[in-house]
Design a protein around this motif. Structure first.
Motif, PDB file in Angstrom:
ATOM      1  N   GLY A   1      73.657  57.723  32.297  1.00  0.00           N
ATOM      2  CA  GLY A   1      74.961  57.545  32.919  1.00  0.00           C
ATOM      3  C   GLY A   1      75.656  56.375  32.253  1.00  0.00           C
ATOM      4  N   THR A   2      75.976  55.351  33.025  1.00  0.00           N
ATOM      5  CA  THR A   2      76.629  54.175  32.454  1.00  0.00           C
ATOM      6  C   THR A   2      75.661  53.009  32.323  1.00  0.00           C
ATOM      7  OG1 THR A   2      77.302  53.495  34.678  1.00  0.00           O
ATOM      8  CG2 THR A   2      78.851  54.832  33.422  1.00  0.00           C
ATOM      9  N   ALA A   3      74.374  53.230  32.605  1.00  0.00           N
ATOM     10  CA  ALA A   3      73.397  52.145  32.567  1.00  0.00           C
ATOM     11  C   ALA A   3      72.762  52.063  31.193  1.00  0.00           C
ATOM     12  CB  ALA A   3      72.311  52.378  33.621  1.00  0.00           C
ATOM     13  N   GLU A   4      72.673  50.868  30.648  1.00  0.00           N
ATOM     14  CA  GLU A   4      72.018  50.712  29.350  1.00  0.00           C
ATOM     15  C   GLU A   4      71.148  49.460  29.376  1.00  0.00           C
ATOM     16  OE1 GLU A   4      73.007  50.668  24.583  1.00  0.00           O
ATOM     17  OE2 GLU A   4      74.620  50.421  26.024  1.00  0.00           O
ATOM     18  N   ALA A   5      71.660  48.331  28.898  1.00  0.00           N
ATOM     19  CA  ALA A   5      70.847  47.133  28.750  1.00  0.00           C
ATOM     20  C   ALA A   5      70.511  46.513  30.109  1.00  0.00           C
ATOM     21  CB  ALA A   5      71.582  46.131  27.867  1.00  0.00           C
ATOM     22  N   LEU A   6      69.297  45.985  30.203  1.00  0.00           N
ATOM     23  CA  LEU A   6      68.814  45.357  31.427  1.00  0.00           C
ATOM     24  C   LEU A   6      68.920  43.842  31.320  1.00  0.00           C
ATOM     25  CD1 LEU A   6      65.573  47.494  31.972  1.00  0.00           C
ATOM     26  CD2 LEU A   6      67.905  47.960  32.770  1.00  0.00           C
ATOM     27  N   PRO A   7      69.147  43.149  32.420  1.00  0.00           N
ATOM     28  CA  PRO A   7      69.264  41.687  32.367  1.00  0.00           C
ATOM     29  C   PRO A   7      67.908  41.014  32.255  1.00  0.00           C
ATOM     30  CG  PRO A   7      69.506  42.447  34.627  1.00  0.00           C
ATOM     31  CD  PRO A   7      69.420  43.685  33.773  1.00  0.00           C
ATOM     32  N   ALA A   8      67.864  39.932  31.483  1.00  0.00           N
ATOM     33  CA  ALA A   8      66.619  39.175  31.324  1.00  0.00           C
ATOM     34  C   ALA A   8      66.199  38.516  32.633  1.00  0.00           C
ATOM     35  CB  ALA A   8      66.782  38.117  30.238  1.00  0.00           C
ATOM     36  N   SER A   9      67.132  38.406  33.576  1.00  0.00           N
ATOM     37  CA  SER A   9      66.811  37.785  34.869  1.00  0.00           C
ATOM     38  C   SER A   9      65.780  38.595  35.658  1.00  0.00           C
ATOM     39  CB  SER A   9      68.087  37.626  35.700  1.00  0.00           C
ATOM     40  OG  SER A   9      68.722  38.879  35.910  1.00  0.00           O
ATOM     41  N   LEU A  10      65.497  39.837  35.229  1.00  0.00           N
ATOM     42  CA  LEU A  10      64.429  40.614  35.874  1.00  0.00           C
ATOM     43  C   LEU A  10      63.092  39.905  35.760  1.00  0.00           C
ATOM     44  CD1 LEU A  10      65.317  44.242  34.668  1.00  0.00           C
ATOM     45  CD2 LEU A  10      65.482  43.376  37.007  1.00  0.00           C
ATOM     46  N   PHE A  11      62.943  39.082  34.720  1.00  0.00           N
ATOM     47  CA  PHE A  11      61.687  38.373  34.485  1.00  0.00           C
ATOM     48  C   PHE A  11      61.897  36.885  34.780  1.00  0.00           C
ATOM     49  CE2 PHE A  11      61.683  42.023  31.555  1.00  0.00           C
ATOM     50  CZ  PHE A  11      60.552  42.683  32.004  1.00  0.00           C
ATOM     51  N   GLY A  12      61.571  36.483  36.018  1.00  0.00           N
ATOM     52  CA  GLY A  12      61.765  35.099  36.430  1.00  0.00           C
ATOM     53  C   GLY A  12      60.809  34.148  35.735  1.00  0.00           C
ATOM     54  N   GLU A  13      60.973  32.868  36.024  1.00  0.00           N
ATOM     55  CA  GLU A  13      60.183  31.835  35.374  1.00  0.00           C
ATOM     56  C   GLU A  13      58.693  31.922  35.702  1.00  0.00           C
ATOM     57  OE1 GLU A  13      61.187  29.766  33.110  1.00  0.00           O
ATOM     58  OE2 GLU A  13      63.251  30.511  33.207  1.00  0.00           O
ATOM     59  N   ALA A  14      58.347  32.694  36.736  1.00  0.00           N
ATOM     60  CA  ALA A  14      56.924  32.848  37.062  1.00  0.00           C
ATOM     61  C   ALA A  14      56.176  33.607  35.970  1.00  0.00           C
ATOM     62  CB  ALA A  14      56.767  33.586  38.392  1.00  0.00           C
ATOM     63  N   ILE A  15      56.902  34.371  35.146  1.00  0.00           N
ATOM     64  CA  ILE A  15      56.285  35.133  34.067  1.00  0.00           C
ATOM     65  C   ILE A  15      56.145  34.233  32.846  1.00  0.00           C
ATOM     66  CG2 ILE A  15      56.392  37.226  32.677  1.00  0.00           C
ATOM     67  CD1 ILE A  15      56.234  37.744  35.660  1.00  0.00           C
ATOM     68  N   SER A  16      54.916  34.028  32.392  1.00  0.00           N
ATOM     69  CA  SER A  16      54.682  33.134  31.258  1.00  0.00           C
ATOM     70  C   SER A  16      55.157  33.729  29.944  1.00  0.00           C
ATOM     71  CB  SER A  16      53.186  32.804  31.150  1.00  0.00           C
ATOM     72  OG  SER A  16      52.717  32.176  32.325  1.00  0.00           O
ATOM     73  N   TYR A  17      54.989  35.048  29.791  1.00  0.00           N
ATOM     74  CA  TYR A  17      55.389  35.690  28.540  1.00  0.00           C
ATOM     75  C   TYR A  17      55.734  37.146  28.827  1.00  0.00           C
ATOM     76  CZ  TYR A  17      55.421  37.320  23.698  1.00  0.00           C
ATOM     77  OH  TYR A  17      55.797  37.852  22.495  1.00  0.00           O
ATOM     78  N   VAL A  18      56.781  37.650  28.146  1.00  0.00           N
ATOM     79  CA  VAL A  18      57.207  39.045  28.285  1.00  0.00           C
ATOM     80  C   VAL A  18      57.118  39.704  26.914  1.00  0.00           C
ATOM     81  CG1 VAL A  18      59.020  40.625  29.012  1.00  0.00           C
ATOM     82  CG2 VAL A  18      58.784  38.391  30.154  1.00  0.00           C
ATOM     83  N   ALA A  19      56.198  40.660  26.779  1.00  0.00           N
ATOM     84  CA  ALA A  19      56.006  41.393  25.527  1.00  0.00           C
ATOM     85  C   ALA A  19      56.837  42.668  25.582  1.00  0.00           C
ATOM     86  CB  ALA A  19      54.528  41.715  25.327  1.00  0.00           C
ATOM     87  N   LEU A  20      57.923  42.701  24.824  1.00  0.00           N
ATOM     88  CA  LEU A  20      58.875  43.806  24.886  1.00  0.00           C
ATOM     89  C   LEU A  20      58.690  44.774  23.727  1.00  0.00           C
ATOM     90  CD1 LEU A  20      62.104  41.829  25.832  1.00  0.00           C
ATOM     91  CD2 LEU A  20      60.839  43.391  27.327  1.00  0.00           C
ATOM     92  N   GLY A  21      59.011  46.036  24.009  1.00  0.00           N
ATOM     93  CA  GLY A  21      59.109  47.056  22.982  1.00  0.00           C
ATOM     94  C   GLY A  21      60.417  47.803  23.141  1.00  0.00           C
TER      95      GLY A  21
END
Length: 413
Positions: A207-227
């Protein structure tokens, strides 16, 4: 704790009809060597493991041979892999019971229990260190399809459904972890601000949804491994939210990308370092042009001569782009004659006409292959050609949902 972060292998991919198995085999051999030398505790594979939902048998053999080889040389290594948008979640999970015996966790789908409760237990994976103690928890977030995050208990808002999955999984992880244990997320998604290559990554627009905000991963997450994005990059400049990129150039638009894996070190809950391990390129990609035909043929004549003792599988893939003043029926024959006994493998000829594409210095009118267009772009062009006006957003939304339904049907094992 040391983690390796890799993604977007696209096993089984072909480059304009040419098989890439040799390049993938070289990468996997190199990766096994890095595992042996650096002895990480965890290997994270962040989606798009295969190039299609129905990958060739050889591509599946490559994956499982690698997992067995990694386990044989590092019996304590934990592997976590998730499905990307190119993968079938069901196929990725199919051998999961067998792979768990090799300390490999394969997550392809998000499931819900009764009354809309997220099945977070299957998405939370303990990550032991060399001593066997749980040093971190992995939050596995495979590519989230609308059918998995919308419905009776969640509503019809796709982005809101994604947000709820993240919120509930992070809350479950924080409730489970003990002091000193890090939270490591692995996700396949297009994050806002990410740089996309010209013709490689399949659009994730629903639909009109594409990029997601980085705020989904709060500071409690030490590392985010993205693909998903093939160009290595930080999201919003954050060291802890990273795309490692693809291990080989998957299109000619990725010729200049640095291909790498990331060596991540955490001490307790703190991210200590993220180092780059550059992947040697087994086969180069060369692009010559766009040039007028005479100049193009002159450049082709200057290419290195074929060495009969050299490996054919290591000869560069070549794309040529030619500017024409008039049709040339024997264009391919002229180019192939110029390349006779040259140490390259021609995979694509792109012809453009002077006056339309380059007369004003603008490339926008250049010919585009169908595999460079997203389904949405192709649909929009077809609509314009048929009806003479731009397609409206409501119709685009309906097409996007129909496309998603077809892709889901194709993924059924």
């Amino acid at each position: 704790m040391r983690l390796f972060h890799t993604s977007d292998w696209h096993l089984g991919q072909s480059l304009h009809g040419q098989d890439r198995d040799f390049e993938h085999a070289c990468f996997l051999d190199w990766l096994l060597k890095q595992l042996r030398e650096r002895q990480p505790d965890v290997l994270l594979i962040a989606g798009d493991i295969f190039d299609t939902v129905n990958p060739p048998v050889k591509a599946q053999e490559r994956l499982y041979d690698f997992i067995v080889g990694a386990h044989e040389q590092l019996p304590l290594l934990t592997i976590v892999m998730i499905a990307g948008n190119h993968d079938s979640g069901s196929r990725i999970e199919l051998p999961a019971p067998l792979m768990r015996r090799l300390r490999t966790h394969a997550l392809g789908r998000v499931l819900w229990l009764e009354d809309g409760v997220l099945d977070s237990e299957r998405l939370l994976i303990p990550l032991p260190d060399a001593s066997g103690a749980t040093a971190a928890w992995c939050l596995a977030l495979p590519f989230l399809r609308p059918a998995e995050v919308t419905g009776a208990h969640l509503g019809d808002d796709y982005l809101r459904g994604i947000g709820q999955v993240h919120e509930r999984l992070i809350a479950a992880a924080q409730a489970k972890r003990q002091p000193g244990q890090a939270l490591i997320a692995i996700s396949h998604a297009h994050m806002a601000g990410g740089s996309v290559s010209q013709d490689s990554e399949r659009s994730l627009i629903i639909g009109t949804a594409e990029a997601l905000p980085a705020s989904l991963f709060g500071e409690a997450i030490s590392y985010v491994a993205l693909g998903h994005l093939h160009k290595p990059q930080r999201v919003n400049g954050e060291e802890r939210i990273r795309y490692c990129g693809s291990p080989i150039p998957l299109s000619f638009s990725e010729i200049d990308y640095p291909h790498q894996i990331l060596d991540v070190v955490c001490q307790g809950e703190q991210l200590v370092s993220v180092d780059t391990l550059l992947i040697p390129r087994a086969v180069d990609l060369k692009r010559i042009g766009p040039l007028p035909l005479a100049q193009l043929l002159a450049q082709l004549a200057e290419l290195p001569e074929l060495d009969l003792l050299a490996e054919v599988t290591r000869q560069p893939w070549l794309e040529v782009r030619v500017i024409l003043d008039e049709p040339q029926p024997d264009l391919r024959q002229q180019i192939e004659t110029a390349l006779s006994n040259k140490a390259v493998r021609l995979v694509r000829i792109a012809a453009e006409y002077a006056g339309s594409a380059h007369a004003d210095g603008n490339d926008s009118a250049a010919l585009i292959d169908l595999d460079q267009l997203t389904p949405q772009e192709l649909f929009s062009r077809a609509w314009l050609a048929q009806y003479g006006n731009e397609v409206d957003q409501g119709t685009l939304d309906d097409f996007a949902q129909l496309l998603q339904d077809v892709q889901q049907e194709a993924e059924q094992p």
